[in-house]
Write a protein that holds these residues in place. Structure first.
Motif, PDB file in Angstrom:
ATOM      1  N   ASN A   1       0.803  -1.146   0.012  1.00  0.00           N
ATOM      2  CA  ASN A   1      -0.057   0.111   0.009  1.00  0.00           C
ATOM      3  C   ASN A   1       0.929   1.209  -0.059  1.00  0.00           C
ATOM      4  O   ASN A   1       0.758   2.136   0.394  1.00  0.00           O
ATOM      5  CB  ASN A   1      -1.082  -0.005   1.397  1.00  0.00           C
TER       6      ASN A   1
ATOM      7  N   THR B   1      11.284  14.227   5.345  1.00  0.00           N
ATOM      8  CA  THR B   1      10.948  13.776   3.928  1.00  0.00           C
ATOM      9  C   THR B   1      12.285  14.191   3.024  1.00  0.00           C
ATOM     10  O   THR B   1      12.520  15.460   2.679  1.00  0.00           O
ATOM     11  CB  THR B   1       9.708  14.780   3.360  1.00  0.00           C
TER      12      THR B   1
ATOM     13  N   LYS C   1       7.651   4.861  -7.619  1.00  0.00           N
ATOM     14  CA  LYS C   1       7.772   6.265  -8.180  1.00  0.00           C
ATOM     15  C   LYS C   1       8.815   6.401  -9.067  1.00  0.00           C
ATOM     16  O   LYS C   1       8.617   7.352  -9.787  1.00  0.00           O
ATOM     17  CB  LYS C   1       8.069   7.184  -6.782  1.00  0.00           C
TER      18      LYS C   1
HETATM   19  C1  LIG Z   1       6.944  12.358  -0.169  1.00  0.00           C
HETATM   20  C2  LIG Z   1       5.804  11.609  -0.293  1.00  0.00           C
HETATM   21  N1  LIG Z   1       5.834  10.600   0.779  1.00  0.00           N
HETATM   22  C3  LIG Z   1       4.750   9.671   0.766  1.00  0.00           C
HETATM   23  C4  LIG Z   1       4.144   9.525  -0.224  1.00  0.00           C
HETATM   24  C5  LIG Z   1       3.206   8.296  -0.368  1.00  0.00           C
HETATM   25  O1  LIG Z   1       3.727   7.374  -1.387  1.00  0.00           O
HETATM   26  P1  LIG Z   1       2.728   6.159  -1.916  1.00  0.00           P
HETATM   27  O2  LIG Z   1       2.009   6.741  -2.916  1.00  0.00           O
HETATM   28  O3  LIG Z   1       3.667   5.118  -2.386  1.00  0.00           O
HETATM   29  O4  LIG Z   1       1.776   5.663  -0.752  1.00  0.00           O
HETATM   30  C6  LIG Z   1       4.133  10.514  -1.327  1.00  0.00           C
HETATM   31  C7  LIG Z   1       3.081  10.195  -2.660  1.00  0.00           C
HETATM   32  O5  LIG Z   1       3.139  11.071  -3.366  1.00  0.00           O
HETATM   33  C8  LIG Z   1       4.965  11.416  -1.247  1.00  0.00           C
HETATM   34  O6  LIG Z   1       5.344  12.355  -2.187  1.00  0.00           O
END
Ligand SMILES: Cc1ncc(COP(=O)(O)O)c(C=O)c1O
Length: 475
Positions: free
Chosen positions: A80, A159, A218
């Motif tokens: 997920n 992040t 991604k």
């Molecule tokens: C910085 C960041 N963290 C987490 C996520 C969540 O990732 P996922 O889509 O793989 O659940 C995203 C999704 O765009 C994101 O940009």
């Protein structure tokens, strides 16, 4: 290189089984034509297929291979996305009601996870590259200030890299986390590919993170939803991380997704270096032509502490009459080129080794035409000054997110409690988050952005969601 889950699936299909097991499409028979091929590998926990929640066979082997490849002590496959990993990291680190030091540019899943854990975010504002109006991460100094003010914080979440491919330094933060004996959690959703070329920034695992999550989908050749949570065993209790992840994931994880993680890792481990060598050359040649033949600038960070992901093409349209949004539309509508995202000034494209020379030529031709047709402009160089102060928190995240809400025109919202995050792009940092007080400065800034046709995430038709305090009082 072995890819145990993928190989197990291929072997099972080759054995031409008569399946009387889930899923109900019976190895693709009941699926429409385009899905049939994938469906023939879509199985459930049959003998030999192992179990994600108590792995002893091919899944365990594949996770160990991944841990070894990505430099972790252990790795857990996620079906997920990084969303599941962020929930796991936060649930692991933060006890109910506990505090987490967190960059304000965090993904929505981090706020959601904190809300579910009744946790309290202690936000640290990222620094912003004023020239390009792009966030470049939180500093160790700011985090230390936050830790001094909240010594009871139970973790730090960063992040890195962000959506613009900016990867902040981590070593000092790792040192701080060690000193305060709390885990450093890194959302490395956009950096799963870093491990595979020396011109990428180092990975969070290499730089001392204790847990980190990567979305394989991604940037690597893997299906949407695929991600991995990596951990270092000296600082985290592996068993509790596994238990938490298990509680948050489906009991029927897709073998297509898990095999896709396995196969992406295998391909990259075997051939990633040369694949990214090819991309590096393509990007260098693209950059050189872009500089020579257009007025567009590619945002990078040479010589700065923050490193840029070379595969993330962030184009600045400040010297054209186009906004980033208009440029994105034009690229898509006129040239059939679909970018990852746009903001008021930039268009962000994700380049991979699976783009061929011709793709870069086509992109360049489009950008050259756009530069010719819309260039020669000097707008937007002056930084817009956004309110950097983090607003007062009035009620908790979870109270705000689960409260009764109502809509209000943004101009009339001074003093109200936000029920949603309001986020302008750039810089993609919330002006206000759920449970925080909306100030006159914030309203003024949002109105300025809207007057410049800059959409603000969370503002719909000039209205925003606020907490219905009348309804709260009734409860
Ligand atoms: C910085 C960041 N963290 C987490 C996520 C969540 O990732 P996922 O889509 O793989 O659940 C995203 C999704 O765009 C994101 O940009």
């Amino acid at each position: 290189m072995p890819a145990p889950i993928y190989e197990m699936l291929i072997k099972y299909r080759e054995s031409r089984p008569l399946a009387f097991h889930m899923p109900g499409h019976i190895l693709g028979r009941g699926l429409s034509e385009p899905f049939k091929e994938a469906g023939s590998l879509d199985i459930t926990e049959i003998p030999g297929a192992d179990c994600l929640h108590a792995p002893l066979g091919v899944i365990r082997e594949a996770q160990e291979l991944a841990a070894n490849c990505f430099g972790a002590d252990f790795s857990l496959f996620l079906v997920n996305g990084s969303t599941a990993g962020i929930h796991t990291m936060i649930r692991y680190a933060v006890n109910p009601g506990g505090k987490l030091i967190i960059g304000r540019d965090c993904h929505i899943s981090a706020l959601n996870a904190l809300a579910l854990a009744h946790g309290e975010p202690i936000f640290v504002a990222p620094k912003v590259d004023r020239e390009h109006q792009i966030p470049v991460g939180i500093t160790a100094e700011d985090v230390e200030e936050a830790l001094k003010a909240h010594p009871d914080a139970q973790g730090i979440l960063v992040t890195r890299p962000n959506y613009y491919g900016m990867a902040q330094p981590l070593a000092k933060l790792a040192g701080l986390a060690r000193r305060y004996q709390i885990p450093l959690l890194v959302d490395e959703a956009h950096g799963a590919h870093f491990k595979f070329h020396h011109n990428f920034p180092d990975t969070a695992m290499e730089l001392g993170a204790h847990l980190c999550v990567q979305s394989l989908h991604k940037t690597l050749p893997a299906f949407t939803q695929t991600a991995i949570l990596h951990g270092k065993k000296d600082y985290v209790d592996r068993r509790r991380v596994e238990l938490t992840a298990s509680m948050l994931q489906t009991t029927s994880p897709s073998y297509l997704l898990m095999a896709s993680i396995d196969q992406a890792r295998e391909l990259m481990e075997r051939n990633g270096g040369s694949l990214y060598d090819g991309l590096w050359e393509n990007i260098r040649s693209f950059d050189a032509k872009l500089v020579k033949t257009t007025c567009l600038e590619r945002v990078t960070t040479p010589g700065k502490e923050v490193e840029a992901d070379f595969s993330r093409i962030v184009l600045d349209f400040a010297k054209t009459s186009l906004s980033g949004f208009q440029a994105e539309e034009l690229l898509r509508g006129k040239y059939g080129i679909v970018a990852e995202m746009a903001d008021l000034r930039h268009v962000v494209l994700i380049a991979t080794p699976f783009h061929i020379d011709h793709d870069f030529d086509r992109l360049l031709t489009a950008l050259q035409e756009m530069s010719r047709d819309y260039g020669g402009c000097q707008k937007g160089r002056e930084p817009i000054l956004w309110p950097v102060d983090i607003p007062e928190r009035v009620i908790s995240l979870s109270e705000a997110l689960f409260s009764e809400k109502r809509q209000l025109p943004v101009q009339k919202s001074e003093g109200a409690i936000a029920a949603d995050s309001l986020i302008p792009y750039p810089p993609g940092i919330p002006l206000v988050n759920p449970g925080e007080r909306i100030t006159a400065d914030i309203i003024q800034y949002i109105c300025l952005l809207l007057s410049q046709n800059c959409p603000v995430h969370g503002v719909d038709g000039g209205k925003i969601q606020i907490v219905d305090t009348g309804a709260m009082n009734k409860i």
